[in-house]
Design a protein around this motif. Structure first.
Motif, mmCIF file in Angstrom:
data_model
loop_
_atom_site.group_PDB
_atom_site.id
_atom_site.type_symbol
_atom_site.label_atom_id
_atom_site.label_comp_id
_atom_site.label_asym_id
_atom_site.label_seq_id
_atom_site.Cartn_x
_atom_site.Cartn_y
_atom_site.Cartn_z
ATOM 1 N N VAL A 65 0.872 -1.174 0.000
ATOM 2 C CA VAL A 65 0.000 0.000 0.000
ATOM 3 C C VAL A 65 0.911 1.226 0.000
ATOM 4 N N PHE A 66 0.669 2.128 -0.946
ATOM 5 C CA PHE A 66 1.530 3.303 -1.084
ATOM 6 C C PHE A 66 0.769 4.544 -0.632
ATOM 7 N N GLU A 67 1.351 5.259 0.286
ATOM 8 C CA GLU A 67 0.651 6.409 0.879
ATOM 9 C C GLU A 67 0.418 7.538 -0.146
ATOM 10 N N HIS A 68 1.164 7.533 -1.230
ATOM 11 C CA HIS A 68 0.990 8.578 -2.248
ATOM 12 C C HIS A 68 0.332 8.028 -3.522
ATOM 13 N N ALA A 69 -0.383 6.943 -3.401
ATOM 14 C CA ALA A 69 -0.991 6.332 -4.592
ATOM 15 C C ALA A 69 -1.893 7.326 -5.328
ATOM 16 N N GLU A 70 -2.615 8.116 -4.577
ATOM 17 C CA GLU A 70 -3.560 9.050 -5.211
ATOM 18 C C GLU A 70 -2.842 10.003 -6.175
ATOM 19 N N THR A 71 -1.678 10.489 -5.794
ATOM 20 C CA THR A 71 -1.007 11.505 -6.619
ATOM 21 C C THR A 71 -0.145 10.904 -7.735
ATOM 22 N N ILE A 72 -0.127 9.583 -7.840
ATOM 23 C CA ILE A 72 0.519 8.977 -9.019
ATOM 24 C C ILE A 72 -0.508 8.160 -9.820
ATOM 25 N N SER A 73 -1.775 8.374 -9.525
ATOM 26 C CA SER A 73 -2.820 7.526 -10.119
ATOM 27 C C SER A 73 -3.180 7.963 -11.542
ATOM 28 N N GLY A 74 -3.851 7.089 -12.252
ATOM 29 C CA GLY A 74 -4.358 7.425 -13.571
ATOM 30 C C GLY A 74 -5.353 8.571 -13.503
ATOM 31 N N GLU A 75 -6.131 8.595 -12.409
ATOM 32 C CA GLU A 75 -7.114 9.650 -12.234
ATOM 33 C C GLU A 75 -6.415 11.009 -12.080
ATOM 34 N N TYR A 76 -5.325 11.026 -11.295
ATOM 35 C CA TYR A 76 -4.575 12.273 -11.088
ATOM 36 C C TYR A 76 -3.863 12.697 -12.375
ATOM 37 N N LEU A 77 -3.355 11.703 -13.075
ATOM 38 C CA LEU A 77 -2.702 11.967 -14.362
ATOM 39 C C LEU A 77 -3.681 12.660 -15.308
ATOM 40 N N ARG A 78 -4.882 12.131 -15.369
ATOM 41 C CA ARG A 78 -5.888 12.695 -16.279
ATOM 42 C C ARG A 78 -6.241 14.131 -15.902
ATOM 43 N N ASP A 79 -6.364 14.371 -14.619
ATOM 44 C CA ASP A 79 -6.805 15.700 -14.181
ATOM 45 C C ASP A 79 -5.711 16.756 -14.267
ATOM 46 N N HIS A 80 -4.441 16.357 -14.157
ATOM 47 C CA HIS A 80 -3.387 17.358 -14.010
ATOM 48 C C HIS A 80 -2.313 17.347 -15.096
ATOM 49 N N PHE A 81 -2.116 16.230 -15.784
ATOM 50 C CA PHE A 81 -0.975 16.153 -16.698
ATOM 51 C C PHE A 81 -1.329 15.654 -18.099
ATOM 52 N N ARG A 82 -2.483 15.069 -18.251
ATOM 53 C CA ARG A 82 -2.798 14.422 -19.519
ATOM 54 C C ARG A 82 -3.006 15.448 -20.629
ATOM 55 N N VAL A 83 -2.407 15.177 -21.779
ATOM 56 C CA VAL A 83 -2.633 16.051 -22.929
ATOM 57 C C VAL A 83 -3.443 15.353 -24.009
ATOM 58 N N LYS A 84 -3.303 14.050 -24.122
ATOM 59 C CA LYS A 84 -4.049 13.336 -25.160
ATOM 60 C C LYS A 84 -3.933 11.829 -24.920
ATOM 61 N N ALA A 85 -4.806 11.085 -25.577
ATOM 62 C CA ALA A 85 -4.674 9.631 -25.612
ATOM 63 C C ALA A 85 -4.259 9.258 -27.024
#
Lengths: 621, 101
Positions: free
Chosen positions: A262-282
């Motif tokens: 279990v990783f305490e920072h899972a939320e901030t490396i998640s696919g959901e976080y990626l989509r909201d903050h860093f994603r530019v395209k699929a």
């Protein structure tokens, strides 16, 4: 024959001699393409006992049966050789335009053997094969060199498979890049480097003809629509990085070199976080109507400008497993791995092992060149990634992979060297996924989530993931055979739920494409055949049951916390699971393939070759 | 009873929230939880939650989770049978797990 060209190009890199192998439809029907065809070519062309990084190894490429056709998500290619990581079969897949271009040039497969006296670019221009001096391109990144070569050759449609500095320096987990996609696992980039091939450029101008154009179009269009429907929305929306929170929630996300789940920072490396903050395209592979790869870009901070397509496996490897809890350094590290030409999964697991060694005092600042290589130190991880590719300092030892590095360092570090057969583990802690533990231990190319889909059986609750009992083998074998069929066709695994009756519908697509009659039963049997072919390769290389193993940490250290707290795989459980698997495969207790089994699968020539010592003659099938 | 449901992956994207509360009766089965989720989060319908035609009776529309989506209880146990009774105070995950490519 349609789609297939019926020709395999053989190139002796020592002499630059070329030879064309003519192939009959019956042969293709047995192996289809991709991993199946590449593995058969490797079996036939790798000299038994060869040094993986020597001239007697063979680097074999094979098209998808559907390359260049309207069948969606089917334009991948397979590569196989003797792996420098494992010493066994090293088969890998990649999705790009390479497969289609190889076929348009007139080749179903390519085999490179020998060793060039100097570094070259191999330029396959339809039937013509030329060797260009690679000197101006040495040291270039695996992606960068492709653009430079297209500029030099004056044709932007040329497709290229290239290695980066890691392949040049024979890093054992080096990858081969094509259009920014990688033949990632098992170190085929190092094999290419050992042959002194910096890149293979292909230009094909021939059409791909199919047997039933109208029928194939009529079958393909609804399939394309299905691939764009609700069943695949999860891939298009979040891609595989969505697995971070899923795995974390059930306590199987490898964290700090597989010591925790279990990783305490899972939320901030998640696919959901990626989509909201860093994603530019699929983006998609060639011919893909799903587009699962989520591209992220770092817009500010010290990693500003880094951008890459992120999948779950590289993400876990350089993220939670290295204790790195933010996405910018993860994007940077995966971008580096791709450009330097290394499998990001293996690279991440090697770095995490070095971090644990540093934290335990087994490596010192003197060893690391002054780096404070603690978990979570992204600056140090970035530095080590570069050092590995260039074999500088500590990087030289790490470039050997975690098995050899731990054997060299010793001091008990072998206990937490997370590999099986020499290849680093994928992103699922198997201590509480016991069916998957079986699947990883017996993997012919080493531990692989893409060859064994057994994690699904555990996570979906088909079996109790915390226990082990006989009876799981048949389903594990069935899943492995199914994955193998997909890898031979090649069809992406994300297509696996897009059919009502997979074998019937895909056999029909295959026949419409190639003109080769293939029944659903014959299609299903390809999986069993190719799994046994790869096992036979390993037996010929000296495989024994002891090679089907898991790292000591997985078998001795209970999970310390989280939903799976206390779980581990005991030796007794692993023995039981492996027995069950061998039995389901029809192998002997020692995991050898009975002669009759090989003959039944159409591998009679292999039964004769690997001999009585390795195959128990006429044992019960 | 009240259940806290954690949405993961696409379920979170569609629901627009990380977690939600679902109210069901004391004797409720998991099928009732699915039905309540469909009512509270209609965006899940068609992708994560689909009609269960096999379980239809004359008065009520039944639902099930789409293939590859699942309930996990407490991070340990998968819900294999929607007709089993819900346990109170359970941490419920709505998740999926598929790798590959």
């Amino acid at each position: 024959m349609y789609a297939y060209t019926g020709k395999i190009l053989h190139v002796d890199m020592t002499t630059q001699a070329k030879r064309v192998q003519q192939v009959e439809p019956e042969f293709y029907k047995l192996y289809l393409g991709g991993v199946g065809l590449a593995s058969r070519l490797a079996y036939d062309n790798v000299t038994p006992g060869a040094d993986p990084l020597g001239p007697d190894n063979a680097l074999c490429f094979a098209c998808s049966a559907f390359a260049g056709t309207t069948v969606p998500v089917g334009t991948k290619h397979g590569v196989a050789s003797k792996s420098p990581l494992t010493g066994f079969i090293g088969d890998s897949l990649s999705g790009s335009h390479w497969s289609e271009m190889m076929r348009r040039a007139g080749w179903d497969g390519l085999v490179f053997k020998g060793q060039s006296p100097h570094w070259v670019i191999v330029f396959i221009d339809d039937d013509d094969v030329r060797f260009l001096d690679a000197t101006p391109y040495m040291g270039m990144g695996a992606v960068e060199v492709q653009g430079k070569l297209r500029d030099r050759l004056g044709d932007e449609n040329i497709r290229i498979s290239a290695i980066g500095p890691a392949g040049e320096n024979l890093v054992r987990f080096a990858s081969i890049d094509n259009d920014g996609r990688q033949v990632g696992r098992t170190g085929n980039g190092a094999v290419m480097g050992s042959k002194r091939i910096k890149a293979i450029a292909v230009r094909g101008t021939k059409p791909v003809r199919v047997a039933d154009r109208q029928g194939l179009m009529e079958k393909s269009l609804p399939l394309i629509k299905t691939t764009q429907g609700p069943g695949t929305l999860k891939y298009r929306t979040l891609g595989t990085p969505a697995n971070v929170l899923n795995m974390n929630a059930i306590g199987v996300l490898p964290t700090r070199n597989f010591s925790e789940t279990v990783f305490e920072h899972a939320e901030t490396i998640s696919g959901e976080y990626l989509r909201d903050h860093f994603r530019v395209k699929a983006v998609s592979c060639s011919g893909c109507s799903i587009a699962c790869e989520q591209w992220g870009v770092v817009r500010d901070g010290k990693y500003k400008g880094a951008k890459i397509g992120l999948d779950y496996e590289p993400l876990f490897a350089v993220g939670s497993n290295c204790g790195i809890g933010t996405l910018p350094p993860i994007i940077k590290l995966v971008e580096m791995a791709d450009e330097l030409g290394m499998d990001a999964m293996s690279a991440g697991v090697v770095i995490s092992w070095a971090m644990e060694c540093y934290e335990k005092g087994l490596l010192t600042k003197e060893d690391t060149g002054g780096l404070e290589l603690n978990f979570g130190n992204d600056d140090a991880a970035v530095a080590v990634m570069e050092m590995m590719a260039h074999r500088e300092g500590l990087g030289d030892m790490l470039a050997e992979g975690v098995k050899r590095a731990s054997e060299k360092l010793g001091k008990g570090s072998e206990h937490f060297a997370m590999h099986s057969k020499g290849m680093e583990l994928p992103g699922y802690d198997v201590r509480s996924l016991k069916t998957f533990a079986m699947g990883l231990a017996v993997g012919t190319r080493g531990p692989c989530h893409n060859r064994s889909l057994a994690y699904e059986l555990d996570i979906k609750g088909v079996f109790d993931r915390f226990t082990a009992e006989p009876g799981r083998g048949p389903l594990v074998v069935e899943n492995e055979n199914f994955a193998c069929v997909l890898d031979c066709l090649v069809l992406c695994k994300f297509l696996r739920n897009c059919f009502d009756d997979f074998n019937t519908e895909v056999a029909e697509l295959y026949t419409m494409t190639t003109g080769i009659e293939l029944t659903p039963e014959e299609l299903a049997e390809v999986g069993d055949r190719v799994c046994n072919l790869k096992k036979a390769f390993n037996i010929r290389e000296g495989w024994t049951r002891a090679d089907d193993s898991l790292p000591p940490r997985a078998m001795q250290d209970p999970i310390p916390s989280g939903p799976a707290k206390g779980s581990f795989v005991s030796q007794e459980e692993l023995d039981l699971l492996i027995d069950d698997y061998y039995q389901a495969r029809g192998w002997t207790e020692e995991g050898m393939i009975p002669r009759a089994k090989l003959i039944e699968l159409g591998l009679g020539d292999i039964a004769d070759e690997i001999g009585e010592d390795a195959v128990v003659a006429d044992a019960a099938v | 009873m009240q259940l806290k449901v954690e949405f993961l992956g696409l379920a979170r994207e569609l629901a627009g929230t990380k977690e939600g509360l679902v109210q069901v009766g004391e004797q409720a089965t998991w099928r009732e939880v699915v039905r309540q989720l469909a009512a509270e989060y209609p965006a899940l319908l068609g992708t994560v939650i689909i009609p269960d035609h096999d379980a239809c009776d004359s008065d009520m529309q039944h639902y099930k989770l789409a293939p590859s989506y699942m309930f996990n209880v407490g991070g340990r146990a998968m819900v294999r049978d929607l007709d089993m009774p819900v346990q109170a105070e359970e941490r419920l995950l709505l998740m999926f797990a598929e790798a590959g490519g």
